[in-house]
Design an enzyme around this catalytic site. Structure first.
Site, PDB file in Angstrom:
ATOM      1  CG  ASP A 294     -31.270  -5.293  85.164  1.00  0.00           C
ATOM      2  OD1 ASP A 294     -30.214  -5.125  85.804  1.00  0.00           O
ATOM      3  OD2 ASP A 294     -31.686  -4.461  84.350  1.00  0.00           O
TER       4      ASP A 294
ATOM      5  CD  GLU B 181     -28.123  -4.575  76.485  1.00  0.00           C
ATOM      6  OE1 GLU B 181     -28.970  -4.432  75.573  1.00  0.00           O
ATOM      7  OE2 GLU B 181     -28.297  -4.145  77.634  1.00  0.00           O
TER       8      GLU B 181
END
Ligand SMILES: *[C@@H]1O[C@H](CO)[C@@H](O)[C@H](O)[C@H]1NC(C)=O
Ligand SMILES: *[C@@H]1O[C@H](CO)[C@@H](O)[C@H](O)[C@H]1NC(C)=O
Length: 838
Positions: free
Chosen positions: A584, A808
């Site tokens: 990202d 995460e």
């Protein structure tokens, strides 16, 4: 990870605009530099040409015809034969996998692997604690206060045990499957609820809601008992034949002493799966008395008391049947599914899988799981503590328990061949496809993500190679006519309901790292005949996928590659993101352009070319081997990598593009933060962004152990001013100007310092690799391997102990779990790190 969801949610306004623009904007240009590396082209070009010629002959606009042709191909399935046998999901071909916990986004539920599944699930609510409607628990949510929760055991096939903490309650949900018959066999659930703390004075009153849902024309027939409870629900579907569900009377936990329960039922047409919670909530509106013998009565909110058909919509949508049972904790309730053909096969002789029989079955499954776990991963033998072993079991179980089965149509924006054009194309519907896949996170990303899945399957294939073949076969079934696979798969109503509409569209010009090649490489090395037979079938699709990547993501120079689909350079963004790369917001060239070359992509392509060449040689695909062999050799040659990506001025491997370090976000009312470009202005150069991307030639083991670059890379990796943290390797060096930086006012750092398990796992594998090959850095690599492993495993374990979750990502400053949780996708790789299995 290119999920992008986190920032989307964090910044609805800003994110929405960006993504919308991205969705409209840049389908990748098919660069004119074809013929590079030879042969990775299909017949696309030829057919396209034929269409153009034909259209010209007919006097139509060639461009228009080509556009139509491209749009069609984007949503046409690839013509290669499927990698899995026909009807592979049916109970006839794969009975063992027909039923499963394939609804990862609900706390507990099962369904069949079918385009028209029979679904079951559980909701629960604690009665009377607060005024108003009780809190109904059903789908996994980040913010509902439930947790920690997760599977203690799950074998991916036939049994599981999950624990869920919900305030004062502790739930245990268990299931066991029993094979038999021709329709996927039987199964039984046991749900146990106990108070969190012993000695609580007032024991809470709890309602459990067991529901069964059919999709389409299938029929359920409830049979009511004397106490108003359902005696059973019988039914018939074409795939399941005759079947029966029975909700057994509640007992005390761990014993057979009956407990008094109050019953309610609700029966209606199916309003659509995403509306189930709301359907139950809105009918939970009448007061009832719960009155056990010898105890005072208590009020509770229940569904309408008696069984009556409530038609709530057009017919043909299927039915919902909800059974509510309400009683005081602690208790256990069992819910049993029996398949008619399994019963017939056993001549009715076998008892229902319930009570002590169910207890025995669960115990023997736990024992078998533990033995198989140790045999597979050898954590005990390696000296890991019982606590760490339990973490390993939970990591594996959470990943397996997160496997879902999805069916539906995605939305695709075709690749129109002109990058950055502002054409307002309408997205088209992809054909309906099934997907059997693990998911990154049951609460936040409960659907398939392409590059996550490669990491998931690395772990799953160690446990059950058959599951990996199923998942890979399904993913390769998503290939379109060009060889593209969408990176985020939002299939079916339930999956779609969790994604805002503007993010549903996948772009057929955008790629994602081909991590599925990692489990493929493991299959090839392992040589299991079933794996090799699968690879034989999968090969044309793997080849088409790789060829598409090679063709569509080509860079400005031979042997260079570039991710298509970077965000446009909006004034509000510090560094336009590169969602297709999976990383990202990892900083790339400050000014996106077609002159960029991306190091990580080039390394993925080198790995892919090497693997596919080997695979082709192994399978006797001489033509493909001859075509890809030279490309693999060129991509592996260190001189070529050096020429394109070694930044001698920086001392590490890097991207290349139009770049300056002198960018900053500065407040500028009324717009808020705005990017300001200082001096020196951007120019073509290597991108100074030291982090995971810089390590890729090492991570994917492309460097020779004697490479002159290995030493400097290890220096950087081991230096706490750069990548080394006590909790694992940072995604971006602490010395980078982008370290810890927001990308916009509402967009916090993501791959800008935090520790991620997937890349740390690759780094451990690489250190292990170089630690075993003779060379000048052998001893150092081996030492770094054991230090990094201790840091990563130690921190994940510490955070798991403290929070009960896998996360995460982890903070490189204090090790804290961050992002969403539970994240039992690639963070589960902690198990393979413990097992030193790379
Ligand atoms: C780099 O970006 C700047 C600003 O957009 C532009 O003016 C310049 O022409 C670009 N340079 C190259 C070589 O593309
Ligand atoms: C690296 O160099 C050493 C010593 O020159 C040699 O023994 C070894 O085989 C080389 N390794 C490889 C993989 O070429």
């Amino acid at each position: 990870m290119a999920r992008g969801e986190r920032w989307r949610r964090a910044a609805p306004a800003d994110g929405a605009r960006t993504a919308q623009r991205a969705a409209r904007g840049g389908p990748g240009r098919r660069d004119g530099r074809d013929g590079r590396g030879g042969g990775a082209r299909g017949t696309t070009g030829g057919v396209a040409l034929a269409v153009v010629v034909l259209s010209l002959a007919l006097g139509l606009s060639g461009r228009w015809m080509l556009a139509l042709y491209r749009a069609r191909r984007a949503v046409t399935l690839h013509s290669a034969p499927p990698a899995l046998p026909p009807d592979s999901s049916s109970p006839a071909v794969t009975p063992d996998l027909f039923w499963g916990t394939y609804r990862p986004h609900v706390y507990f539920g099962m369904k069949t692997r079918s385009s028209k599944p029979l679904l079951t699930g559980l909701m629960w609510a604690q009665q009377g604690t607060t005024p108003g409607t009780p809190k109904l628990r059903h789908t996994c949510e980040q913010g509902d206060g439930v947790g920690p929760y997760g599977w203690e055991f799950h074998d991916g096939l036939s049994f599981g045990r999950q624990h869920i903490q919900d305030g004062a309650l502790r739930l245990t949900t268990e299931f066991v499957k029993r094979p038999g018959g021709q329709h996927g066999g039987d199964w039984s659930w046991r749900v146990t609820i106990e108070p969190q703390a012993s000695g609580t004075s007032a024991l809470p009153l709890v309602s459990l809601f067991f529901y069964v849902v059919t999709d389409g024309k299938e029929v359920l027939l409830p049979e009511v008992g004397t106490k108003g409870q359902l005696k059973f629900i019988s039914g018939h579907t074409s795939e399941l034949g005759d079947f029966r569900f029975t909700l057994l009377p509640p007992t005390g936990p761990g014993d057979t002493a009956p407990k008094h329960g109050s019953y309610n039922v609700f029966w209606s047409s199916n309003p659509g799966l995403p509306l189930l919670t709301e359907l139950v909530k809105s009918h939970l509106n009448s007061w009832f008395q719960h009155r056990p013998q010898g105890a005072s009565a208590e009020r509770y909110l229940g569904l309408p008391g008696s069984l009556k058909w409530e038609d709530r919509g057009p017919s043909g949508q299927g039915q919902v049947l909800v059974q509510q049972v309400t009683l005081k904790v602690p208790f256990s309730v069992e819910f049993v599914f029996e398949s008619g053909s399994a019963q017939a096969e056993r001549n009715q002789a076998l008892k229902q899988l319930a009570g002590s029989l169910l207890t025995q079955a669960l115990e023997s499954h736990v024992k078998a799981f533990r033995e198989r776990f140790e045999k597979t991963f050898k954590l005990k033998e390696k000296g890991l503590t019982p606590g760490e072993q339990a973490l390993g079991q939970a990591a594996l179980s959470g990943l397996l328990g997160g496997i879902g089965y999805f069916y539906g149509q995605g939305l695709v924006l075709p690749d129109m061949g002109v990058e950055g054009s502002e054409q307002k194309m309408d997205p088209a519907l992809f054909p309906p496809v099934p997907l059997f896949t693990a998911v990154p996170s049951r609460s936040f990303f409960p659907r398939g993500f392409l590059w996550d899945e490669g990491f998931h399957q690395l772990l799953i294939q160690r446990w059950d190679p058959g599951l990996t073949r199923e998942a890979l076969g399904h993913w390769l079934g998503l290939l379109n006519a060009d060889g593209w696979i969408g990176r985020e798969q939002i299939l079916g109503d339930e999956a779609r309901a969790r994604v805002p509409p503007e993010f549903l569209v996948q772009q057929a010009a955008h790629a994602n790292p081909p991590t599925l090649l990692l489990p493929v490489a493991h299959m090839l090395e392992g040589g299991d005949p079933a794996d090799l037979a699968f690879l034989q079938k999968a090969f044309p699709r793997l080849h088409a996928w790789f060829s598409w990547l090679h063709q569509s993501q080509g860079g400005p120079l031979p042997l260079s590659y570039r991710w298509r689909g970077r965000d446009p350079a909006l004034p509000t963004l510090l560094n336009p993101k590169t969602l297709p790369s999976g990383l990202d917001d990892y900083p790339r060239a400050s000014h996106p352009s077609a002159t960029e070359r991306h190091l990580d992509l080039r390394c993925w392509m080198a790995l892919g070319a090497r693997l596919l060449t080997r695979l082709a040689e192994h399978l006797g695909e001489a033509e493909v081997a001859a075509e890809l062999g030279p490309l693999a050799a060129s991509l592996e040659a260190e001189e070529s990598l050096d020429e394109l990506h070694w930044a001698s001025e920086l001392g590490f491997f890097a991207d290349f593009g139009n770049h300056t370090k002198a960018v900053q976000l500065k407040p500028k009312p009324p717009q808020g933060l705005v990017r300001v470009v200082g001096r020196p202005p951007p120019r073509l150069q290597h991108v100074d962004a030291l982090g995971y991307v810089s390590l890729f030639p090492f991570l994917l083991r492309l460097l020779d152990p004697n490479s002159s670059h290995l030493g400097p890379l290890l220096d950087i990796l081991a230096d706490s001013r750069h990548l080394w943290s006590p909790f694992g390797l940072r995604s971006l060096a602490a010395s980078s100007p982008f370290y810890g930086q927001h990308n916009s006012e509402h967009d916090p750092p993501y791959w800008r310092g935090a520790v991620w398990l997937n890349i740390n796992y690759l780094a451990l594998g690489a250190l292990h690799h170089y630690g075993h090959l003779e060379g000048p850095h052998q001893a150092r690599a081996a030492k770094l391997h054991s230090e990094l492993r201790a840091n990563v495993v130690g921190n994940v374990w510490q955070q798991y102990q403290a929070t009960g979750f896998l996360w995460e990502q982890y903070s490189d400053r204090d090790g804290r779990g961050m992002g969403c949780r539970p994240f039992q996708g690639w963070t589960s790789l902690v198990l393979l790190a413990m097992a030193e299995d790379y």
